[in-house]
Each structure stands twice: as structure tokens, then as C-alpha cells.
Design a protein around this motif. Structure first.
Motif, PDB file in Angstrom:
ATOM      1  N   ALA A  51       1.017  -1.255   0.060  1.00  0.00           N
ATOM      2  CA  ALA A  51      -0.214  -0.008  -0.135  1.00  0.00           C
ATOM      3  C   ALA A  51       0.804   1.214   0.119  1.00  0.00           C
ATOM      4  N   VAL A  52       1.612   1.457  -1.221  1.00  0.00           N
ATOM      5  CA  VAL A  52       2.730   2.732  -1.135  1.00  0.00           C
ATOM      6  C   VAL A  52       1.572   3.771  -1.583  1.00  0.00           C
ATOM      7  N   TRP A  53       1.962   5.059  -1.148  1.00  0.00           N
ATOM      8  CA  TRP A  53       1.306   6.243  -1.435  1.00  0.00           C
ATOM      9  C   TRP A  53       2.378   7.215  -2.038  1.00  0.00           C
ATOM     10  N   SER A  54       1.873   8.242  -2.901  1.00  0.00           N
ATOM     11  CA  SER A  54       2.746   9.196  -3.403  1.00  0.00           C
ATOM     12  C   SER A  54       2.229  10.488  -3.356  1.00  0.00           C
ATOM     13  N   ARG A  55       3.018  11.593  -2.971  1.00  0.00           N
ATOM     14  CA  ARG A  55       2.503  12.861  -2.992  1.00  0.00           C
ATOM     15  C   ARG A  55       3.402  13.710  -3.953  1.00  0.00           C
ATOM     16  N   PRO A  56       2.930  14.365  -5.046  1.00  0.00           N
ATOM     17  CA  PRO A  56       3.689  15.106  -5.743  1.00  0.00           C
ATOM     18  C   PRO A  56       3.803  16.422  -5.557  1.00  0.00           C
ATOM     19  N   GLY A  57       5.062  17.234  -6.062  1.00  0.00           N
ATOM     20  CA  GLY A  57       4.880  18.761  -5.717  1.00  0.00           C
ATOM     21  C   GLY A  57       6.237  18.536  -4.795  1.00  0.00           C
ATOM     22  N   PRO A  58       6.451  20.023  -4.480  1.00  0.00           N
ATOM     23  CA  PRO A  58       7.331  20.401  -3.314  1.00  0.00           C
ATOM     24  C   PRO A  58       6.854  19.657  -1.991  1.00  0.00           C
ATOM     25  N   GLY A  59       8.008  19.189  -1.134  1.00  0.00           N
ATOM     26  CA  GLY A  59       7.477  18.624  -0.007  1.00  0.00           C
ATOM     27  C   GLY A  59       6.958  17.137  -0.235  1.00  0.00           C
ATOM     28  N   GLY A  60       6.710  16.495  -1.165  1.00  0.00           N
ATOM     29  CA  GLY A  60       5.930  15.471  -1.499  1.00  0.00           C
ATOM     30  C   GLY A  60       6.883  14.273  -1.107  1.00  0.00           C
ATOM     31  N   GLY A  61       6.734  13.154  -1.678  1.00  0.00           N
ATOM     32  CA  GLY A  61       7.382  11.872  -1.393  1.00  0.00           C
ATOM     33  C   GLY A  61       6.532  10.539  -1.513  1.00  0.00           C
ATOM     34  N   TYR A  62       7.134   9.568  -0.782  1.00  0.00           N
ATOM     35  CA  TYR A  62       6.370   8.328  -0.949  1.00  0.00           C
ATOM     36  C   TYR A  62       6.257   7.779   0.838  1.00  0.00           C
ATOM     37  N   GLY A  63       5.481   7.261   0.789  1.00  0.00           N
ATOM     38  CA  GLY A  63       5.027   6.608   2.127  1.00  0.00           C
ATOM     39  C   GLY A  63       4.172   5.297   2.141  1.00  0.00           C
ATOM     40  N   MET A  64       3.920   4.552   3.296  1.00  0.00           N
ATOM     41  CA  MET A  64       3.199   3.408   3.418  1.00  0.00           C
ATOM     42  C   MET A  64       1.978   3.718   4.001  1.00  0.00           C
ATOM     43  N   ILE A  65       0.715   3.121   3.413  1.00  0.00           N
ATOM     44  CA  ILE A  65      -0.606   3.435   4.064  1.00  0.00           C
ATOM     45  C   ILE A  65      -0.421   2.646   5.500  1.00  0.00           C
ATOM     46  N   THR A  66      -1.007   3.526   6.527  1.00  0.00           N
ATOM     47  CA  THR A  66      -0.921   2.913   7.748  1.00  0.00           C
ATOM     48  C   THR A  66      -2.053   1.732   7.918  1.00  0.00           C
ATOM     49  N   GLY A  67      -1.820   0.791   9.006  1.00  0.00           N
ATOM     50  CA  GLY A  67      -2.758  -0.234   9.295  1.00  0.00           C
ATOM     51  C   GLY A  67      -2.257  -1.441   8.283  1.00  0.00           C
ATOM     52  N   THR A  68      -1.057  -1.585   7.754  1.00  0.00           N
ATOM     53  CA  THR A  68      -0.585  -2.373   6.907  1.00  0.00           C
ATOM     54  C   THR A  68       0.630  -3.245   7.508  1.00  0.00           C
ATOM     55  N   THR A  69       0.999  -2.802   8.797  1.00  0.00           N
ATOM     56  CA  THR A  69       2.130  -3.523   9.583  1.00  0.00           C
ATOM     57  C   THR A  69       1.837  -4.714  10.205  1.00  0.00           C
ATOM     58  N   LEU A  70       2.650  -5.091  10.804  1.00  0.00           N
ATOM     59  CA  LEU A  70       2.618  -6.438  11.679  1.00  0.00           C
ATOM     60  C   LEU A  70       2.012  -6.098  12.908  1.00  0.00           C
ATOM     61  N   PRO A  71       1.213  -7.238  13.588  1.00  0.00           N
ATOM     62  CA  PRO A  71       0.404  -7.046  14.893  1.00  0.00           C
ATOM     63  C   PRO A  71       1.564  -6.981  15.979  1.00  0.00           C
TER      64      PRO A  71
END
Length: 232
Positions: A51-71
Motif C-alpha cells: 500500500a504505497v502512497w505518493s505525494r507530488p510537488g514540493p515537500g512530496g514523497g512516498y510512504g506506506m498507508i497505515t494499518g498494513t504493519t505487523l501485529p
């Protein structure tokens, strides 16, 4: 580290970044690859279902949608610090990049109280070690061992002479506070021990190993033992 290991570590790094995310440039610097390679890796993670998200523009980047981690994982602070200490003290050990990524993944899902106590305890443990061999060398040796393919090395002997050798990796061994690659040297037509810190370059070939086994290395010292996941 090879690409599969890098993808796992990249996924972990994105999870740890939380809502802040990471820039492609920052990730490229962390993993010592180009921005273009990182973007290909991010696309590969998305294709695999991450569940990778991306945010374009200045200050943007990439991250992982929360709730997809290990218990949550149950560890005592001492157990958590034991894992940290083992990784910190073994910067030249085989597969240490994968080990570090695995430990970080475990620590990231500890409950907040245990994690805070582990961090406080970790500050009371100091580790001194020599600089590890270059990551490119270690990654090539690990890949060759895992895939059982011949690795081509440039080796610096104690007398200062250099040789280029094709080696069939048989095992990694720790002796006298140093890590060694033990393998069948095609130049000498014999089993040889190569100190990892003296290997200046290494590249994995397409040649498969011919089947030399651990039994050909000889009897290990009485104080030596194999690494067992069962804890033996």
C-alpha cells in the motif's frame, strides 16, 4: 544487498516514515542507488500489492498507508536490546543488512511502553567495532552463497600482493574476530579461506558451483558451531 533484500528494506523504511513519507532522493541516498532505481523499486512494491502512497510537488514523497504493519510482538526490553546489540556488534557479518531490517521490523511493532524502555536500556550498551567491508562486496558474497554461483574476487594478501580469483562459496566462518569466506578457489584448485575485509572487489558470475561441500573444509574448532534458527 540484492534487489529482493532492498525491496524488503525499502518497504520497512516507508513504514517507519509514517505520515511524513520519504523523498525519492533520500531513499536513493539511504540505499546507495540512483533515484531512477528507487522509483522502479517503488513501482515494483505497488505491483506486489504493497500500500504505497505518493505525494507530488514540493515537500512530496512516498510512504506506506497505515494499518498494513505487523501485529504487536511480545518482547521484553532486554530481549529487544539483545537483538539490537547483536546487530550492532556484527557489522561485518553475513546477511547483516537483512538482519538489521528484520530487527527494525520487530522493534517497530513493539508496544510503546516496551519500546521506550528498550531505547533507554540500549543507551547503556556501547559497541566498538572495526569498519565493515564495503556493502557492494558483502552483497556480492551473500548473493553468491545464497544462489551457489561462482564469485569473482580481487583479494589483497597480507604481503600486499593482489590476485583475481574465481571462488565457489562454501561457507562463512568467524575466526579471530574476523569474518572469512571459505570456498573452492579455482585459481589454486583447493579450498581456501579469504578474510572478507581483504576482499577489495567482488562480483557474482553466472557460473554455477560444482558441488563442493562443507565436509571438505575439515573439522571445525571445538568452540565453533553452525548458526541454527532453532536456537541450538
Amino acid at each position: 544487498m540484492n534487489r529482493a533484500e532492498r525491496l524488503h528494506a525499502l518497504s520497512d523504511s516507508l513504514r517507519r516514515s509514517g505520515s511524513r513519507g520519504r523523498s525519492a532522493e533520500g531513499l536513493a541516498a539511504e540505499f546507495e542507488v540512483s533515484v531512477r532505481t528507487i522509483k522502479r523499486d517503488l513501482a515494483a512494491l505497488e505491483r506486489s500489492g504493497e500500500a504505497v502512497w505518493s505525494r507530488p510537488g514540493p515537500g512530496g514523497g512516498y510512504g506506506m498507508i497505515t494499518g498494513t504493519t505487523l501485529p504487536p510482538i511480545t518482547l521484553s526490553p532486554a530481549q529487544a536490546v539483545a537483538l539490537l546489540t547483536a546487530v550492532s556488534a556484527a557489522t561485518d557479518a553475513p546477511y547483516v543488512d537483512s538482519e538489521s531490517a528484520g530487527v527494525r521490523k520487530i522493534l517497530d511493532v513493539l508496544d510503546p511502553v516496551t519500546k521506550a524502555r528498550a531505547v533507554m536500556l540500549a543507551e547503556r550498551v556501547w559497541v566498538n567495532h572495526a569498519p565493515p567491508a564495503p556493502r557492494t562486496v558483502r552483497s556480492a558474497l551473500e548473493e553468491a552463497m545464497t544462489s551457489q554461483r561462482v564469485v569473482r574476487i580481487e583479494y589483497l594478501a597480507k604481503d600486499g600482493s593482489k590476485t583475481n580469483r574465481d571462488v565457489e562459496p562454501v561457507l562463512f566462518a568467524s575466526a579471530n574476530d574476523q569474518w572469512h569466506l571459505v570456498g573452492w578457489c579455482r585459481l589454486r584448485d583447493a579450498m581456501r579461506w579469504f578474510t572478507v575485509s581483504r576482499i577489495e572487489r567482488a562480483s557474482v558470475t553466472t557460473l554455477p558451483c560444482s558441488g563442493h561441500g562443507v565436509d571438505e573444509v575439515g573439522e571445525p574448532p571445538t568452540t565453533a558451531r553452525a548458526v541454527h534458527g532453532s536456537g541450538r
